[in-house]
Design a protein around this motif. Structure first.
Motif, PDB file in Angstrom:
ATOM      1  N   ILE A  91       0.856  -1.191   0.000  1.00 22.93           N
ATOM      2  CA  ILE A  91       0.000   0.000   0.000  1.00 22.93           C
ATOM      3  C   ILE A  91       0.886   1.233   0.000  1.00 22.93           C
ATOM      4  N   GLY A  92       0.775   2.036  -1.039  1.00 23.91           N
ATOM      5  CA  GLY A  92       1.600   3.230  -1.153  1.00 23.91           C
ATOM      6  C   GLY A  92       1.111   4.370  -0.277  1.00 23.91           C
ATOM      7  N   ASP A  93       1.886   5.430  -0.265  1.00 19.91           N
ATOM      8  CA  ASP A  93       1.527   6.640   0.469  1.00 19.91           C
ATOM      9  C   ASP A  93       2.234   7.829  -0.165  1.00 19.91           C
ATOM     10  N   PRO A  94       1.618   9.016  -0.125  1.00 20.90           N
ATOM     11  CA  PRO A  94       2.250  10.198  -0.738  1.00 20.90           C
ATOM     12  C   PRO A  94       3.306  10.833   0.153  1.00 20.90           C
ATOM     13  N   HIS A  95       4.185  10.008   0.710  1.00 22.83           N
ATOM     14  CA  HIS A  95       5.220  10.551   1.600  1.00 22.83           C
ATOM     15  C   HIS A  95       6.234  11.409   0.839  1.00 22.83           C
ATOM     16  N   VAL A  96       6.531  11.031  -0.406  1.00 27.23           N
ATOM     17  CA  VAL A  96       7.439  11.843  -1.225  1.00 27.23           C
ATOM     18  C   VAL A  96       6.786  13.182  -1.537  1.00 27.23           C
ATOM     19  N   GLU A  97       5.527  13.121  -1.937  1.00 32.28           N
ATOM     20  CA  GLU A  97       4.798  14.328  -2.322  1.00 32.28           C
ATOM     21  C   GLU A  97       4.648  15.298  -1.144  1.00 32.28           C
ATOM     22  N   TYR A 155       8.125  14.082   3.213  1.00 32.51           N
ATOM     23  CA  TYR A 155       8.579  13.318   4.368  1.00 32.51           C
ATOM     24  C   TYR A 155       9.834  12.503   4.067  1.00 32.51           C
ATOM     25  N   ILE A 156      10.050  12.160   2.799  1.00 31.61           N
ATOM     26  CA  ILE A 156      11.162  11.313   2.401  1.00 31.61           C
ATOM     27  C   ILE A 156      11.504  11.638   0.952  1.00 31.61           C
ATOM     28  N   SER A 157      12.750  11.457   0.549  1.00 29.23           N
ATOM     29  CA  SER A 157      13.128  11.730  -0.833  1.00 29.23           C
ATOM     30  C   SER A 157      12.623  10.623  -1.747  1.00 29.23           C
ATOM     31  N   GLU A 158      12.458  10.949  -3.007  1.00 25.01           N
ATOM     32  CA  GLU A 158      12.003   9.941  -3.976  1.00 25.01           C
ATOM     33  C   GLU A 158      13.010   8.807  -4.105  1.00 25.01           C
ATOM     34  N   ASP A 159      14.303   9.127  -4.098  1.00 26.37           N
ATOM     35  CA  ASP A 159      15.336   8.088  -4.216  1.00 26.37           C
ATOM     36  C   ASP A 159      15.252   7.095  -3.064  1.00 26.37           C
ATOM     37  N   PRO A 212      12.849   6.072   6.909  1.00 24.49           N
ATOM     38  CA  PRO A 212      14.214   6.500   7.254  1.00 24.49           C
ATOM     39  C   PRO A 212      14.402   7.984   6.943  1.00 24.49           C
ATOM     40  N   ASN A 213      15.354   8.608   7.614  1.00 30.04           N
ATOM     41  CA  ASN A 213      15.705  10.003   7.311  1.00 30.04           C
ATOM     42  C   ASN A 213      14.473  10.895   7.291  1.00 30.04           C
ATOM     43  N   TYR A 214      13.632  10.717   8.286  1.00 28.54           N
ATOM     44  CA  TYR A 214      12.363  11.442   8.339  1.00 28.54           C
ATOM     45  C   TYR A 214      12.610  12.950   8.396  1.00 28.54           C
ATOM     46  N   THR A 215      12.016  13.697   7.471  1.00 28.64           N
ATOM     47  CA  THR A 215      12.346  15.116   7.333  1.00 28.64           C
ATOM     48  C   THR A 215      11.291  16.046   7.917  1.00 28.64           C
ATOM     49  N   ASN A 216      10.201  15.496   8.437  1.00 31.96           N
ATOM     50  CA  ASN A 216       9.134  16.333   8.979  1.00 31.96           C
ATOM     51  C   ASN A 216       8.814  15.854  10.392  1.00 31.96           C
ATOM     52  N   GLU A 217       9.070  16.702  11.392  1.00 36.21           N
ATOM     53  CA  GLU A 217       8.925  16.285  12.786  1.00 36.21           C
ATOM     54  C   GLU A 217       7.533  16.560  13.360  1.00 36.21           C
ATOM     55  N   VAL A 218       6.638  17.133  12.567  1.00 37.68           N
ATOM     56  CA  VAL A 218       5.341  17.572  13.082  1.00 37.68           C
ATOM     57  C   VAL A 218       4.567  16.424  13.711  1.00 37.68           C
ATOM     58  N   HIS A 219       4.566  15.267  13.048  1.00 38.31           N
ATOM     59  CA  HIS A 219       3.760  14.142  13.522  1.00 38.31           C
ATOM     60  C   HIS A 219       4.588  13.065  14.225  1.00 38.31           C
ATOM     61  N   MET A 220       5.829  13.353  14.555  1.00 39.15           N
ATOM     62  CA  MET A 220       6.693  12.304  15.104  1.00 39.15           C
ATOM     63  C   MET A 220       6.148  11.735  16.412  1.00 39.15           C
TER      64      MET A 220
END
Length: 335
Positions: free
Chosen positions: A205-211, A214-218, A305-313
């Motif tokens: 199940i995908g998620d728009p985490h890149v969009e 939250y995480i890089s596309e790579d 990994p390398n979570y870039t958004n701390e709002v919901h941590m």
């Protein structure tokens, strides 16, 4: 002929439509006059809702705004038109009987609650929005001036909803610090119309985490490669509606992609053969899927990994703890 009590439902997403149907069945409101307000602002979510409401019968469906307006690309004019049309459509309703059901982040649902008298006000889930629920009026957190303008126009910028209950599939785990009545949504209606055999394949199940940044596309693609190599089985990637076409084309080079207009709960229920394993990140959909299919499927989650958004941590830690009670974490070695 006796008068039919009116009930009012406000939705933005397909999942909210499902939850409204479950609410109707749970409270046996089939004999009432059920009015559905469809409050989308984006064409993707409108198409998802349209794909569901034709399968479930509401007595009246009010599109706020009409679908054709969502196809317009002049966004700055759309904001005014969408909200003016929506306001005029809702203005004459009194909301003085029955049930008033929706999600508190929906501005027009909040407006209806303010107008209402002698109704049962109920909140419904919308995935991670419920997990991150805050009792305060969201106006104080808005950064977008358009949201602030709409709340002021509707005069709800200082209005806090006093609701009667939360109809939720997540139970009191996420809402235990709030002293409200919790009514469990066990998807009993959807369970009764769902039956599938189990087959030996995997759904991711995908998620728009890149969009959402939250995480890089790579990194996202690297995780999918590792999952493919780890299991060495057929894997079907099922994206969410807000994932970009550009990203999905790259995923197609790694595994099969099955696009669909339905929420994952409906998509899985429609399959003739269910997968024997479902993998996702920390998607709240995993809780709903488990409610539907129980122990017949093996569930797995992956921490970003390398979570870039701390709002919901902080809330993520709660989700991971609860996921661990019925699913297994997949730990991947990162580059």
């Amino acid at each position: 002929m006796s008068k039919r009590n009116k009930n009012y439902f406000f939705v933005v997403t397909g999942l909210q439509v499902i939850n409204c149907v479950e609410y109707i069945k749970n409270y046996q409101l089939d004999k009432g006059y059920n009015v559905l307000f469809v409050c989308n602002k984006k064409i993707n979510s409108r198409l998802e809702v349209l794909s569901l409401i034709k399968n479930h019968y509401f007595d009246e469906v009010i599109f706020m705004p009409p679908t054709f307006l969502l196809n317009k690309k002049i966004a700055r004019y759309n904001f005014v038109l969408i909200n003016l049309i929506s306001f005029f459509k809702i203005f004459l309703f009194k909301f003085n009987e029955g049930h008033l059901v929706g999600n508190d982040l929906n501005a027009f649902y909040r407006y209806a609650c303010k107008k209402s008298k002698n109704v049962t006000i109920s909140f419904i889930d919308d995935g991670s929005g419920s997990v991150n629920y805050k009792a305060e009026n969201p106006f104080k957190y808005f950064k977008n001036y358009k949201n602030k303008l709409l709340y002021k126009f509707l005069r709800i910028n200082n209005y806090d909803i006093l609701f009667d209950q939360y109809f939720t599939s997540y139970g009191s785990f996420f809402l235990q610090k709030f002293k409200y009545k919790i009514v469990n949504n066990n998807f009993n209606y959807l369970k009764n119309i769902s039956f599938s055999n189990i087959n030996d394949y995997i759904i991711f199940i995908g998620d728009p985490h890149v969009e959402r940044g939250y995480i890089s596309e790579d990194n996202y693609l690297d995780i999918l490669v590792k999952i493919r190599d780890m299991f060495q089985k057929e894997i079907i990637y099922v994206p969410r509606i807000f994932e970009s076409t550009k990203k999905l084309k790259k995923i197609e080079q790694i595994m099969s992609v099955q696009r669909n207009d339905f929420p994952i709960e409906i998509y899985l229920s429609s399959l003739e053969k269910l997968p024997n394993r479902i993998i996702t990140f920390h998607s709240s959909a995993l809780f709903n899927v488990r409610n539907l299919f129980g122990e017949n499927i093996d569930y797995h989650y992956i921490k970003l990994p390398n979570y870039t958004n701390e709002v919901h941590m902080k809330n993520l830690q709660k989700i991971w703890n609860d996921l661990a009670s019925f699913s297994k974490e997949i730990v991947l070695c990162q580059k």
